[in-house]
Design a protein around this motif. Structure first.
Motif, PDB file in Angstrom:
ATOM      1  N   LEU A 220     -13.614   6.292  17.322  1.00  0.00           N
ATOM      2  CA  LEU A 220     -12.893   5.970  16.258  1.00  0.00           C
ATOM      3  C   LEU A 220     -11.179   6.295  16.986  1.00  0.00           C
ATOM      4  N   ASN A 221     -10.164   5.995  16.995  1.00  0.00           N
ATOM      5  CA  ASN A 221      -8.919   5.956  16.299  1.00  0.00           C
ATOM      6  C   ASN A 221      -8.652   7.001  14.722  1.00  0.00           C
ATOM      7  N   LEU A 222      -8.170   7.819  14.401  1.00  0.00           N
ATOM      8  CA  LEU A 222      -8.200   8.300  13.029  1.00  0.00           C
ATOM      9  C   LEU A 222      -6.319   7.279  13.013  1.00  0.00           C
ATOM     10  N   GLY A 223      -5.545   7.398  11.857  1.00  0.00           N
ATOM     11  CA  GLY A 223      -4.878   6.277  11.298  1.00  0.00           C
ATOM     12  C   GLY A 223      -4.171   6.752  10.018  1.00  0.00           C
ATOM     13  N   GLU A 224      -3.586   6.720   9.851  1.00  0.00           N
ATOM     14  CA  GLU A 224      -2.961   6.999   8.372  1.00  0.00           C
ATOM     15  C   GLU A 224      -2.514   5.577   7.484  1.00  0.00           C
ATOM     16  N   ALA A 225      -2.282   5.531   6.319  1.00  0.00           N
ATOM     17  CA  ALA A 225      -2.310   4.237   5.538  1.00  0.00           C
ATOM     18  C   ALA A 225      -2.318   4.507   3.857  1.00  0.00           C
ATOM     19  N   ALA A 226      -1.851   4.169   3.247  1.00  0.00           N
ATOM     20  CA  ALA A 226      -1.855   3.591   1.322  1.00  0.00           C
ATOM     21  C   ALA A 226      -1.922   2.463   1.053  1.00  0.00           C
ATOM     22  N   ALA A 227      -2.494   1.860   0.283  1.00  0.00           N
ATOM     23  CA  ALA A 227      -2.835   0.927  -0.715  1.00  0.00           C
ATOM     24  C   ALA A 227      -3.142   0.930  -1.850  1.00  0.00           C
ATOM     25  N   TYR A 228      -2.288  -0.370  -2.431  1.00  0.00           N
ATOM     26  CA  TYR A 228      -3.255  -0.226  -3.798  1.00  0.00           C
ATOM     27  C   TYR A 228      -3.022  -1.362  -4.478  1.00  0.00           C
ATOM     28  N   LEU A 229      -3.998  -1.786  -4.972  1.00  0.00           N
ATOM     29  CA  LEU A 229      -4.269  -3.394  -6.088  1.00  0.00           C
ATOM     30  C   LEU A 229      -4.200  -2.664  -7.131  1.00  0.00           C
ATOM     31  N   VAL A 230      -3.605  -3.799  -8.201  1.00  0.00           N
ATOM     32  CA  VAL A 230      -3.770  -4.169  -9.309  1.00  0.00           C
ATOM     33  C   VAL A 230      -3.929  -4.687 -10.069  1.00  0.00           C
ATOM     34  N   LEU A 231      -4.823  -4.073 -10.807  1.00  0.00           N
ATOM     35  CA  LEU A 231      -6.703  -4.978 -11.189  1.00  0.00           C
ATOM     36  C   LEU A 231      -6.209  -4.911 -13.142  1.00  0.00           C
ATOM     37  N   GLU A 232      -6.259  -6.810 -13.989  1.00  0.00           N
ATOM     38  CA  GLU A 232      -5.864  -6.599 -14.971  1.00  0.00           C
ATOM     39  C   GLU A 232      -7.572  -7.662 -15.532  1.00  0.00           C
ATOM     40  N   SER A 233      -7.610  -7.150 -16.946  1.00  0.00           N
ATOM     41  CA  SER A 233      -8.496  -7.577 -17.545  1.00  0.00           C
ATOM     42  C   SER A 233      -7.983  -9.892 -17.702  1.00  0.00           C
ATOM     43  N   ASP A 234      -8.759 -10.060 -17.359  1.00  0.00           N
ATOM     44  CA  ASP A 234      -8.466 -11.891 -17.657  1.00  0.00           C
ATOM     45  C   ASP A 234      -8.035 -12.439 -18.621  1.00  0.00           C
ATOM     46  N   ALA A 235      -8.507 -12.005 -19.764  1.00  0.00           N
ATOM     47  CA  ALA A 235      -7.871 -11.768 -21.051  1.00  0.00           C
ATOM     48  C   ALA A 235      -6.438 -11.065 -21.127  1.00  0.00           C
ATOM     49  N   LEU A 236      -5.926 -10.368 -20.424  1.00  0.00           N
ATOM     50  CA  LEU A 236      -4.360  -9.796 -20.656  1.00  0.00           C
ATOM     51  C   LEU A 236      -3.803 -10.831 -19.032  1.00  0.00           C
ATOM     52  N   ILE A 237      -4.408 -11.387 -18.324  1.00  0.00           N
ATOM     53  CA  ILE A 237      -4.430 -12.052 -17.480  1.00  0.00           C
ATOM     54  C   ILE A 237      -3.228 -13.691 -17.391  1.00  0.00           C
ATOM     55  N   ALA A 238      -5.075 -14.021 -18.468  1.00  0.00           N
ATOM     56  CA  ALA A 238      -4.569 -14.658 -19.864  1.00  0.00           C
ATOM     57  C   ALA A 238      -3.081 -15.573 -20.311  1.00  0.00           C
ATOM     58  N   LYS A 239      -3.074 -13.820 -21.329  1.00  0.00           N
ATOM     59  CA  LYS A 239      -1.774 -14.128 -21.975  1.00  0.00           C
ATOM     60  C   LYS A 239      -0.674 -14.308 -21.763  1.00  0.00           C
ATOM     61  N   GLU A 240      -0.989 -12.921 -20.354  1.00  0.00           N
ATOM     62  CA  GLU A 240       0.479 -13.335 -19.510  1.00  0.00           C
ATOM     63  C   GLU A 240       1.021 -14.128 -18.325  1.00  0.00           C
ATOM     64  N   GLN A 241      -0.543 -14.944 -17.949  1.00  0.00           N
ATOM     65  CA  GLN A 241       0.484 -16.478 -17.079  1.00  0.00           C
ATOM     66  C   GLN A 241       0.429 -16.074 -16.093  1.00  0.00           C
ATOM     67  N   LYS A 242      -0.339 -14.811 -15.647  1.00  0.00           N
ATOM     68  CA  LYS A 242      -0.217 -14.414 -13.852  1.00  0.00           C
ATOM     69  C   LYS A 242      -0.369 -14.915 -13.710  1.00  0.00           C
TER      70      LYS A 242
END
Lengths: 398, 352
Positions: A220-242
């Motif tokens: 392998l080649n080693l690497g460096e990184a960072a990543a994030y996801l924002v997870l939301e409940s579908d109830a909250l998504i429906a409320k915020e209409q995102k």
């Protein structure tokens, strides 16, 4: 009653880009980020290639706006950049405490990048001592939470190279159980002399560009990184209409219980993790359109994972590729950046190529996708495996 | 219907030796800044060549895990979940020193392989041939509580019936001299118990504490884990709201709490959080445990063992009383811990 988990934001930094958009551009034109080590001195410079982010610590500090005397390590800084982008895309206002928000991060090296620099100088250099506390793995998470102004459920997972998959999995379950409304999940790992030498002693580093799933792969080649996801409940998504970028459809973790660092010959742990993910998602194997494989390009992993894929999918293994040849193996962050790539695959209708592949492995006829492929993708399965037999699978859906 | 979570077995390796019935009677208060664990014999559990190669953290973890499983009685595990603040420090330090001292030459992989934070959980799984769910949490003082939260959630949803959960931390040379340098750990000559402490920093204690958790109770159950909650930051003034919110979610009145178990560590700089907490439970028995275990990121796992012991035996050993309170049947015990104003946790246990 099942709660849907939507992804509403993504952020990342890796050797092929300092944002999700930059990463997508590189993936789409097969531009890899593998080079020699430039950010720190190592006697292995001529013998290994890595996926390094070409920003010095000073440049990262400036980009983030850190003041002198801060104790943020490179791991923390990469994490802050990625988490900020994810939060911004999701349009979160973290000051609103009525929405229960958490942060589940992951790392394997934590603050080792500073510890290895100052380990012996701390005792006689008081100017450096504010870094001593930054060694603990959990501190990078605290630093990210503080940067975002997040107060709440904050924790860190460290299960080696499957860490971020497990962070995403825990985040999804915390929403499902109703303990959180939304959660920022992912991982961060900086390159360090410690890990470079560690993998070197295991003789699984390639001296050239890594070749996942190739008969002549050398490591392998080693690497460096960072990543994030924002997870939301579908109830909250429906409320915020995102807008929802994708859904977390399934997940599974299992232990290979075979060896501290090597994977079993028949890929037992990997197979079990995929089976669990199918069960959680309610999907049949035939519904998976693309597999983002772990595919580290070590002789052991690719053989074990290939066999697990054949066990899980029979002779109809879907289109698959490993993106490790673009970014290197970014350890605890790997599953998070590959989660972003999996979601991009769904959004853009693209299968990203498995670079550097020439010769099929003699043990089986599995051939990864080697060119960019455009097609409709509804479900992506992403694998991540780590030391200690830790095997994790995530499934993302449209 | 929501599943339940019962403590079916406990195992520990501590500065006072291993977990046993007369643990508290025999325990002696820690006065040293670094309290090393009294190591049991590992011969029955681990092959001799492995005993030599494994760090004490791994060995303590294996021992405590097995002790908890033995007490609970054999069952298939649906998960092995661990927490550790500092991880496999001995091996990390060893590998790092080799890199630095030998300029990246002459390195061998063993200490690197064993340096990953999930080594203890992995070795337990390997030993038991357990292919189930396996997670490791590393988040300072809530490392164990994170593992407990994960366990509880899986038992509640019915995804698991039986989970092994524990916390491990070990002392290692140079890292601890650095911790003393910046006042996190008391200096070598401090010679103070928690009650006597006039200085900042803690008496650190290494060890491992494990619990076998199950979804159904038996006559032998220690207690039920009702809920757990973690919070990265709180101002002192926010502690009350944090506690009341937690109790309200669990429909338990403050007055129904029979005893509280606090994580005070003798750190003069931050123990005011525990004083503040104590004031909210003025008439209630306040118990402590770090005078026997020492402080570590996962000492609170031993705190939970203490609370579970009290609920099972329906007795409060006088050795663990920080402040006496009103005598009442022991039904609910609430645990509170934090470290340096960060990583606050609440755990609610109920008589089973």
């Amino acid at each position: 009653m099942s709660v849907g988990i939507g992804v509403t934001g993504m952020g990342m930094v890796s050797a092929i880009g300092l944002s999700v958009t930059e990463n997508l551009s590189s993936l789409a034109v097969s531009r890899c980020g593998i080079t020699q080590v430039d950010n720190f001195e190592t006697r292995h410079r001529e013998h290994v290639l890595v996926g390094e982010i070409k920003l010095s610590n000073a440049e990262l500090e400036e980009r983030i706006g850190l003041l002198k005397g801060h104790g943020v390590t490179r791991t923390g800084m990469l994490g802050i950049l990625a988490a900020r982008e994810a939060v911004q895309q999701a349009g979160l206002s973290l000051a609103d405490s009525s929405v229960r928000t958490g942060l589940i991060s992951s790392t394997s090296v934590g603050g080792m990048d500073v510890t290895e620099k100052y380990f012996y100088s701390y005792t006689h250099d008081p100017e450096l001592q504010h870094y001593i506390l930054s060694h603990d793995a959990g501190v990078s998470t605290q630093q990210i939470a503080d940067d975002l102004g997040l107060k709440g459920t904050v924790t860190t997972i460290s299960t080696a190279c499957s860490s971020a998959a497990n962070a995403i999995m825990l985040g999804a379950r915390l929403i499902k159980s109703g303990r959180l409304d939304r959660v920022i999940v992912g991982g961060t790992d900086a390159l360090s002399k410690f890990t470079l030498n560690g993998f070197n002693t295991l003789m699984i580093l390639s001296d050239t560009y890594c070749k996942p799933f190739d008969q002549n792969r050398k490591g392998l080649n080693l690497g460096e990184a960072a990543a994030y996801l924002v997870l939301e409940s579908d109830a909250l998504i429906a409320k915020e209409q995102k807008p929802v970028l994708a859904y977390v459809a399934g997940y599974g973790n299992a232990n290979d219980a075979f060896h501290q660092t090597a994977s079993s010959e028949n890929g037992e742990g990997a197979f079990l993790a995929m089976q669990k993910a199918f069960a959680v998602s309610g999907l049949a194997a035939s519904q998976i359109d693309y597999i983002n494989a772990h595919g580290t390009a070590t002789p052991n992993n690719d053989l074990s994972e290939g066999r697990a894929l054949l066990r899980a999918f029979g002779n109809d293994v879907p289109t698959f590729s490993s993106t490790k040849a673009f970014t290197g193996h970014t350890l605890a962050a790997a599953a998070a950046i590959e989660a972003v790539y999996s979601i991009l695959a769904i959004q853009e209708g693209m299968v990203f190529p498995n670079l550097n592949f020439d010769t099929p492995m003699e043990e089986f006829g599995l051939i990864p996708q080697t060119e960019l492929l455009r097609r409709d993708i509804n479900y992506v399965l992403s694998n991540s495996f780590g030391f200690g037999g830790n095997c994790s699978t995530l499934i993302f859906g449209r | 219907m929501k599943g339940k979570c019962f403590i079916q077995g406990i195992g520990a390796v501590t500065a006072q030796g291993i977990w046993r019935a007369d643990f508290f009677e025999q325990a002696r208060e820690i006065r040293v800044s670094k309290a090393y664990a009294e190591q049991p014999s590992y011969k029955e559990l681990i092959a001799p060549n492995m005993i030599r190669r494994m760090s004490k953290g791994i060995k303590m973890g294996i021992f405590a895990a097995q002790q908890a499983l033995d007490e609970a009685g054999g069952e298939d595990l649906d998960g092995v979940i661990t927490g550790t603040g500092l991880g496999c420090l001995e091996d990390s330090e060893k590998f790092l020193k080799n890199i630095l001292d030998n300029d990246e030459e002459y390195l061998t992989p063993t200490s690197f392989i064993q340096s990953t934070h999930n080594t203890v959980g992995a070795q337990i799984a390997l030993r038991l041939g357990c292919k189930a769910y396996n997670f490791t949490y590393v988040n300072g003082a809530v490392s164990f509580e994170s593992a407990l939260l994960d366990s509880l959630q899986q038992l509640e949803t019915g995804d698991a019936q039986s989970i092994l959960v524990g916390g491990i931390d070990e002392i290692s040379g140079h890292t601890f001299s650095l911790k003393q340098l910046i006042g996190e750990v008391k200096s070598d000559g401090a010679d103070e118990t928690i009650r006597e402490s006039q200085t900042r920093g803690v008496n650190y204690g290494e060890g491992a504490t494990f619990f076998a958790l199950g979804s159904s109770s038996t006559m032998e159950s220690y207690a039920e884990v009702v809920d757990v909650c973690i919070q990265n930051r709180l101002e002192l003034g926010e502690v009350e709201e944090f506690i009341d919110g937690f109790l309200e979610r669990n429909k338990v009145e403050r007055a129904a709490i029979s005893a509280v178990v606090i994580g005070n560590s003798g750190d003069m700089e931050y123990d005011y959080y525990f004083d503040g907490f104590g004031q909210l439970f003025e008439d209630t028995y306040q118990l402590y445990y770090k005078h026997f275990y020492g402080h570590s990121d996962v000492a609170s796992a031993f705190g939970m063992a203490t609370a579970a012991y009290v609920l099972k035996t329906q007795q409060i050993p006088e050795e663990i009383v920080w402040k006496a309170g009103k005598q009442m049947p022991l039904n609910y015990v609430l645990l509170y811990n934090q470290y340096k104003g960060r990583d606050h946790s609440l755990v609610l246990l109920k008589r089973s």
